[in-house]
Design a protein around this motif. Sequence first.
Motif: not given
Length: 260
Positions: A110-119
């Motif tokens: 999830n934390d990887q998803f959050q930062s990648q999606a936002n970027e």
Amino acid sequence: MANAAIKLTNLAKSYRRHDAVKHLNLEVRQGELFGFLGPNGAGKTTTIKMLTGLLEPTSGSAAINGIDIWENPLNAKEKLAYVPDQPNLYPKLTGWDYLEFVASVFRIPNDQFQSQANELLKIFSLSEQANDLIESYSHGMKQKIAICGALISDPDVLFMDEPTVGLDPKSARTLKNLLRKLCDNGMTVFLSTHILEIAEQMCDRVGIIFEGDIIALGTMDELKASDGTDQSLEDIFLELTGGEDQQAMISEISDNGDAK
Ligand SMILES: Nc1ncnc2c1ncn2[C@@H]1O[C@H](COP(=O)(O)OP(=O)(O)OP(=O)(O)O)[C@@H](O)[C@H]1O
């Protein structure tokens, strides 16, 4: 080729008696931005669908990072992403939900998803629309969220069918720059395009497919050298695919029309 990210061996597809793709042999190396060009009906989409496991070849094989896509589909599909020319999205999901869904399929933490999606949303100027339903998106916005969805899994190999169609000039430029950067960092991109300028400007190598055969393959410099002239890719393309004859016929018809 030591590090073939994509390998086609005698790959062929016939629809009833029509040979749409004829025994293609091709290797694309890791980190390469490869442009697949051809006139309408040449076999580009058919080839990409076979390479992504969506259409079973009549004969031959295709491998992604050495994994046969038809013998070992799940392992091969973990490594690739595909952006079709008409992305099939879920209209009742928001852009964010769609990205979250794709990330869950690829089991991205999830934390990887959050930062990648936002970027990714920021890169494609979609952050403000992330919580709107996809059905409210314009064609270009749908194209961009599909690209974000393809990149969220950080694929080794990215296939794109006509990626810049429907994008405004700023988004097209953003995509071009991003693809170049991703390839420089080791991703392999295989894109089909009708826009020869894009292929000429951004691709490391291009292959021209015509009536199911690859009739030219190389860097822009190699294609120009084999032709012995300093022609543009458009000139080379038209010469090889017969478009030049059609251009001449059109000029003749319009000249005759003018004369009347
Ligand atoms: N499902 C199908 N059934 C029968 N023939 C098909 C089918 N799909 C494609 N073809 C034929 O196979 C050939 C290659 O089609 P394909 O869609 O791969 O071309 P393309 O290079 O992607 O064309 P375009 O640039 O117009 O999208 C064409 O002659 C097409 O009519």
